[in-house]
Each structure stands twice: as structure tokens, then as C-alpha cells.
Design a protein around this motif. Structure first.
Motif, PDB file in Angstrom:
ATOM      1  N   ARG A 129      29.629  31.760  52.415  1.00 46.30           N
ATOM      2  CA  ARG A 129      30.943  31.908  53.046  1.00 46.30           C
ATOM      3  C   ARG A 129      31.616  33.216  52.620  1.00 46.30           C
ATOM      4  O   ARG A 129      32.187  33.937  53.447  1.00 46.30           O
ATOM      5  CB  ARG A 129      31.834  30.726  52.671  1.00 46.30           C
ATOM      6  N   GLN A 130      31.542  33.530  51.332  1.00 48.46           N
ATOM      7  CA  GLN A 130      32.138  34.774  50.830  1.00 48.46           C
ATOM      8  C   GLN A 130      31.492  35.999  51.474  1.00 48.46           C
ATOM      9  O   GLN A 130      32.181  36.963  51.829  1.00 48.46           O
ATOM     10  CB  GLN A 130      32.008  34.854  49.308  1.00 48.46           C
ATOM     11  N   GLU A 131      30.174  35.963  51.623  1.00 49.14           N
ATOM     12  CA  GLU A 131      29.476  37.108  52.214  1.00 49.14           C
ATOM     13  C   GLU A 131      29.866  37.301  53.682  1.00 49.14           C
ATOM     14  O   GLU A 131      30.034  38.434  54.145  1.00 49.14           O
ATOM     15  CB  GLU A 131      27.959  36.929  52.088  1.00 49.14           C
ATOM     16  N   VAL A 132      29.999  36.206  54.421  1.00 49.87           N
ATOM     17  CA  VAL A 132      30.417  36.298  55.823  1.00 49.87           C
ATOM     18  C   VAL A 132      31.789  36.942  55.920  1.00 49.87           C
ATOM     19  O   VAL A 132      32.048  37.790  56.785  1.00 49.87           O
ATOM     20  CB  VAL A 132      30.414  34.906  56.481  1.00 49.87           C
ATOM     21  N   LEU A 133      32.682  36.557  55.015  1.00 52.12           N
ATOM     22  CA  LEU A 133      34.039  37.107  55.017  1.00 52.12           C
ATOM     23  C   LEU A 133      34.038  38.578  54.636  1.00 52.12           C
ATOM     24  O   LEU A 133      34.678  39.410  55.299  1.00 52.12           O
ATOM     25  CB  LEU A 133      34.919  36.307  54.054  1.00 52.12           C
ATOM     26  N   GLU A 134      33.313  38.936  53.567  1.00 50.27           N
ATOM     27  CA  GLU A 134      33.323  40.313  53.076  1.00 50.27           C
ATOM     28  C   GLU A 134      32.597  41.270  54.020  1.00 50.27           C
ATOM     29  O   GLU A 134      33.093  42.359  54.306  1.00 50.27           O
ATOM     30  CB  GLU A 134      32.673  40.380  51.688  1.00 50.27           C
ATOM     31  N   GLU A 135      31.433  40.865  54.502  1.00 46.88           N
ATOM     32  CA  GLU A 135      30.606  41.781  55.290  1.00 46.88           C
ATOM     33  C   GLU A 135      30.989  41.813  56.766  1.00 46.88           C
ATOM     34  O   GLU A 135      30.930  42.868  57.398  1.00 46.88           O
ATOM     35  CB  GLU A 135      29.128  41.414  55.150  1.00 46.88           C
ATOM     36  N   CYS A 136      31.364  40.660  57.317  1.00 44.71           N
ATOM     37  CA  CYS A 136      31.579  40.581  58.767  1.00 44.71           C
ATOM     38  C   CYS A 136      33.004  40.240  59.165  1.00 44.71           C
ATOM     39  O   CYS A 136      33.346  40.331  60.356  1.00 44.71           O
ATOM     40  CB  CYS A 136      30.614  39.571  59.381  1.00 44.71           C
ATOM     41  N   GLY A 137      33.844  39.837  58.211  1.00 44.73           N
ATOM     42  CA  GLY A 137      35.258  39.637  58.504  1.00 44.73           C
ATOM     43  C   GLY A 137      35.628  38.288  59.083  1.00 44.73           C
ATOM     44  O   GLY A 137      36.767  38.100  59.532  1.00 44.73           O
ATOM     45  N   TYR A 138      34.705  37.307  59.078  1.00 43.86           N
ATOM     46  CA  TYR A 138      35.004  35.980  59.620  1.00 43.86           C
ATOM     47  C   TYR A 138      35.270  34.994  58.488  1.00 43.86           C
ATOM     48  O   TYR A 138      34.506  34.927  57.525  1.00 43.86           O
ATOM     49  CB  TYR A 138      33.847  35.472  60.478  1.00 43.86           C
ATOM     50  N   ASP A 139      36.347  34.230  58.637  1.00 40.29           N
ATOM     51  CA  ASP A 139      36.699  33.221  57.642  1.00 40.29           C
ATOM     52  C   ASP A 139      36.191  31.868  58.132  1.00 40.29           C
ATOM     53  O   ASP A 139      36.763  31.263  59.038  1.00 40.29           O
ATOM     54  CB  ASP A 139      38.219  33.184  57.449  1.00 40.29           C
ATOM     55  N   VAL A 140      35.102  31.407  57.540  1.00 37.94           N
ATOM     56  CA  VAL A 140      34.459  30.160  57.957  1.00 37.94           C
ATOM     57  C   VAL A 140      34.417  29.196  56.775  1.00 37.94           C
ATOM     58  O   VAL A 140      33.957  29.572  55.690  1.00 37.94           O
ATOM     59  CB  VAL A 140      33.012  30.427  58.446  1.00 37.94           C
TER      60      VAL A 140
END
Length: 234
Positions: A129-140
Motif C-alpha cells: 500500500r505504501q509503495e502504491v501511494l509513494e510511486e503512483c499516487g493512489y491511496d488504497v
């Protein structure tokens, strides 16, 4: 993806009475995430520069056969024409030619959003989840991540395990432009691949990509496309 220091280790063993040795790297395990945007029906990948890929391209160029006589003559003619240019421009051209370094784009690869498992207090889902937020900007939410499978990566050198997840996002989940953590040396570009172009993208050998991209696109085609009743243009 957080940076880490990989430890090179050499070990010796006997196989069928013959002493052999090998080198391996001790690295962290990792997670990767196939991201599908349900608003725009596209996959969200990352594009970044990989020094190892770049150096492999440099080595490949070095080992290419010498130019033919025609090519050499063409080069000589071009050099003679360039002699009429300014001394400064000529020096810059000679320096660039002598280096024979490939362009920086030779080290660019398309990859799934991914990161190292280097936080023992977090679950794999929370790290993903952290990687999705940091790299791609999506909060999932971590609870919305679907585990696809896990496998060994770099089996010839590291043998580390990577766990792959699937995440569905929408434009409403986008809270930033992504791009990774500059403080950690990450320079990441977010790339979107339309669903109907996915399989063509996966099998186009001119596009440098990881095996994770190809596998995850095939997984989506086999498991998710029927759900959406949409074609991935296989």
C-alpha cells in the motif's frame, strides 16, 4: 522502493566430488503491485532508469562487430564535413563519439509498482500500500489488495522472494502525482497502458519491461477480463 545495501557473498561446495564456488547477494524480499484504474480502464506502471540494464546495453554495444568499410567511409566523410564547424563544437562532438556510451534511455525499463520488504513491523499488504501511494499516487486501503502469488526472483544471484498483489483504483483514489521518494534517490515516472493495448505492450520486445509486467497482464486477462466482459486484445 527503498534502497538497501546488497551483500556479496562467496561460498564453496562439493558437487559430485568437484569443488565449485558461486557468488550470491543477500537482499530483502519484495512486493509488487499490478494496478488497474477502473475509471480509465488502464494499467498503471512505473518507468525508471536501471543502471544494471544500462551497463548491459553498453557491454552489448562494445561487443558488436566492427563497422563495414562503407560505414567507415561514411564516418570519415562526416568527420571531414564537421571539420568546418567551430573548434568548440568539434571538440564536443569528438568527446561524445569517443565515449561510445549509449543514450540514457537505454537503461529505462517499464515495471510494476514495487518495493522492498524492509519494515518488519508492517505486513506485506501494508508495505505494498505504501509503495502504491509513494510511486503512483493512489491511496488504497491495504484490505483492498488482492494477493496474486509469490515466487523467487533473481534465482541465479539473490533467490529473494517477491509477492505480487492486484489493486483496483479509480481517479478518486489519486491523491498525488507519485514519482517515488526523491530523498531515497527514486526518479520514477508513472505510465498508463490502456487495457486494449495491454497484451500488445506485453509482447512487444522493443519495449524494455520486467517479467512481472508480462505475467501480471496475462493473469489479468485470464482472471479479471471475464468479470468486466472486456477484451485485452490478445
Amino acid at each position: 522502493m527503498h534502497s538497501s545495501i546488497a551483500e556479496m557473498i562467496a561460498r564453496a561446495f562439493f558437487k559430485n566430488g568437484t569443488k565449485k564456488s558461486w557468488d550470491f547477494m543477500r537482499t530483502h524480499d519484495s512486493v509488487s503491485v499490478l494496478i488497474f484504474n477502473t475509471s480509465s480502464h488502464c494499467f498503471v506502471l512505473v518507468k525508471q532508469f536501471r543502471p544494471a540494464v544500462y551497463m548491459c546495453e553498453w557491454e552489448r554495444i562494445k561487443t558488436q562487430p566492427p563497422q563495414s568499410a562503407e560505414k567507415i567511409e561514411e564516418g570519415a566523410a562526416e568527420a571531414a564535413a564537421a571539420a568546418s564547424e567551430s573548434q568548440e563544437g568539434q571538440s564536443a562532438s569528438e568527446e561524445e563519439s569517443s565515449s561510445q556510451w549509449p543514450p540514457a534511455t537505454a537503461g529505462i525499463t517499464y515495471e510494476l509498482c514495487a518495493g522492498l520488504v524492509d519494515k518488519p513491523d508492517l505486513s506485506l499488504e501494508e508495505i505494498a500500500r505504501q509503495e502504491v501511494l509513494e510511486e503512483c499516487g493512489y491511496d488504497v486501503p491495504a484490505s483492498k489488495l488482492k494477493r496474486i502469488t509469490s515466487y523467487r526472483s533473481g534465482v541465479g544471484v539473490t533467490g529473494s522472494k517477491q509477492t505480487m498483489f492486484y489493486a483496483e483504483v479509480s481517479d478518486d483514489n489519486c491523491v498525488s502525482a507519485g514519482g517515488g521518494e526523491p530523498r531515497e534517490g527514486e526518479l520514477i515516472e508513472v505510465v498508463k497502458v490502456p487495457l486494449h493495448e495491454a497484451m500488445t505492450f506485453a509482447y512487444d520486445e522493443r519495449i524494455p519491461k520486467t517479467m512481472g509486467v508480462i505475467f501480471s497482464f496475462i493473469w489479468f486477462h485470464n482472471n479479471m477480463s471475464p468479470k468486466y466482459k472486456i477484451s485485452t486484445n490478445v
